[in-house]
Write an enzyme that holds these catalytic residues in place. Structure first.
Site, PDB file in Angstrom:
ATOM      1  N   VAL A 148       0.736  -1.184   0.075  1.00  0.00           N
ATOM      2  CA  VAL A 148      -0.111  -0.090  -0.005  1.00  0.00           C
ATOM      3  C   VAL A 148       0.814   1.318   0.102  1.00  0.00           C
ATOM      4  O   VAL A 148       0.601   2.108  -0.565  1.00  0.00           O
ATOM      5  CB  VAL A 148      -0.855   0.058   1.239  1.00  0.00           C
ATOM      6  CG1 VAL A 148      -1.802   1.586   1.300  1.00  0.00           C
ATOM      7  CG2 VAL A 148      -1.736  -1.201   1.292  1.00  0.00           C
ATOM      8  N   CYS A 149       2.016   1.129   0.619  1.00  0.00           N
ATOM      9  CA  CYS A 149       2.966   2.371   0.959  1.00  0.00           C
ATOM     10  C   CYS A 149       3.309   3.160  -0.546  1.00  0.00           C
ATOM     11  O   CYS A 149       3.161   4.067  -0.423  1.00  0.00           O
ATOM     12  CB  CYS A 149       4.125   2.204   1.413  1.00  0.00           C
ATOM     13  SG  CYS A 149       3.689   1.518   3.267  1.00  0.00           S
ATOM     14  N   PRO A 150       3.655   2.308  -1.551  1.00  0.00           N
ATOM     15  CA  PRO A 150       3.888   3.074  -2.795  1.00  0.00           C
ATOM     16  C   PRO A 150       2.923   4.007  -3.478  1.00  0.00           C
ATOM     17  O   PRO A 150       2.942   4.907  -3.937  1.00  0.00           O
ATOM     18  CB  PRO A 150       4.635   1.955  -3.872  1.00  0.00           C
ATOM     19  CG  PRO A 150       4.153   0.833  -3.130  1.00  0.00           C
ATOM     20  CD  PRO A 150       3.974   0.928  -1.629  1.00  0.00           C
TER      21      PRO A 150
END
Length: 193
Positions: free
Chosen positions: A47-49
């Site tokens: 999810v971070c990118p």
């Protein structure tokens, strides 16, 4: 120092990846601007990118409002640099224009109340800090759900509007929507319109 809305935001200095180089960055470097400090769990994850790229791609909208975006995780600056060297198609964040803070000693994450101690990673916290260094808003998500850039912009607009005009922004306020002075009479007038 704990992060508390209405109080000065916890200060920090750390290494950060800024325009492809590792530099020392302090919160005080941005005094006089609004800051949106957002934490994410780890580089090279899932999810971070999507979040970081979404904020990065709209960074100009924040800059036009006098706001600096800062991304923060407990990864090292070298890990940030490696991730920044991976193309977006391969799950990287190549082309980052947002400083990526390296909270390797976990102090920033701990001070802002987002550190998952037993894992050494941060929850998805988003903090709006005004131009005087006062913390105005806190949102903390569990790991599997990303944040909305549109909502971050809406909140930034709302706080800047209230600071400038002394009026309050009702539920679901959008720029250009009705506001009112914080008084019983103005509330009644607003509610009856």
């Amino acid at each position: 120092m704990a992060a508390v809305v209405g109080k000065l935001a916890p200060s920090f200095t750390c290494k950060a990846l800024v325009d492809g180089e590792l530099k020392d960055v302090s919160l005080s470097d941005y005094r006089g601007k609004y800051v949106i400090l957002f934490f994410y769990p780890m580089d090279f994850t899932f999810v971070c990118p999507t979040e970081i790229i979404a904020f990065n791609d709209r960074a100009d909208e924040f800059h036009q409002r006098g706001c600096q975006l800062l991304a923060c995780s407990t990864d090292s600056g070298y890990c940030h640099l490696a991730w920044n060297n991976v193309s977006r198609k391969e799950g990287g964040v190549q082309g980052m224009r947002i400083p990526m803070l390296a909270d390797t000693n976990h102090k920033i994450s701990r001070d802002y109340g987002v550190l998952i101690e037993d894992q050494g990673i941060a929850l998805r916290g988003l903090f709006i800090i005004d131009d005087k260094g006062v913390l105005r808003q806190i949102t903390i998500n569990d790991l599997p759900v990303g944040r909305s850039v549109d909502e971050a912009l809406r909140l930034l607009d709302a706080f800047q509007f209230t600071d400038k005009h002394g009026e309050v922004c009702p539920a679901n306020w959008q720029p250009g929507s009705k506001t009112f002075k914080p008084s019983a009479g103005d509330l009644k007038s607003f509610m009856s319109s």
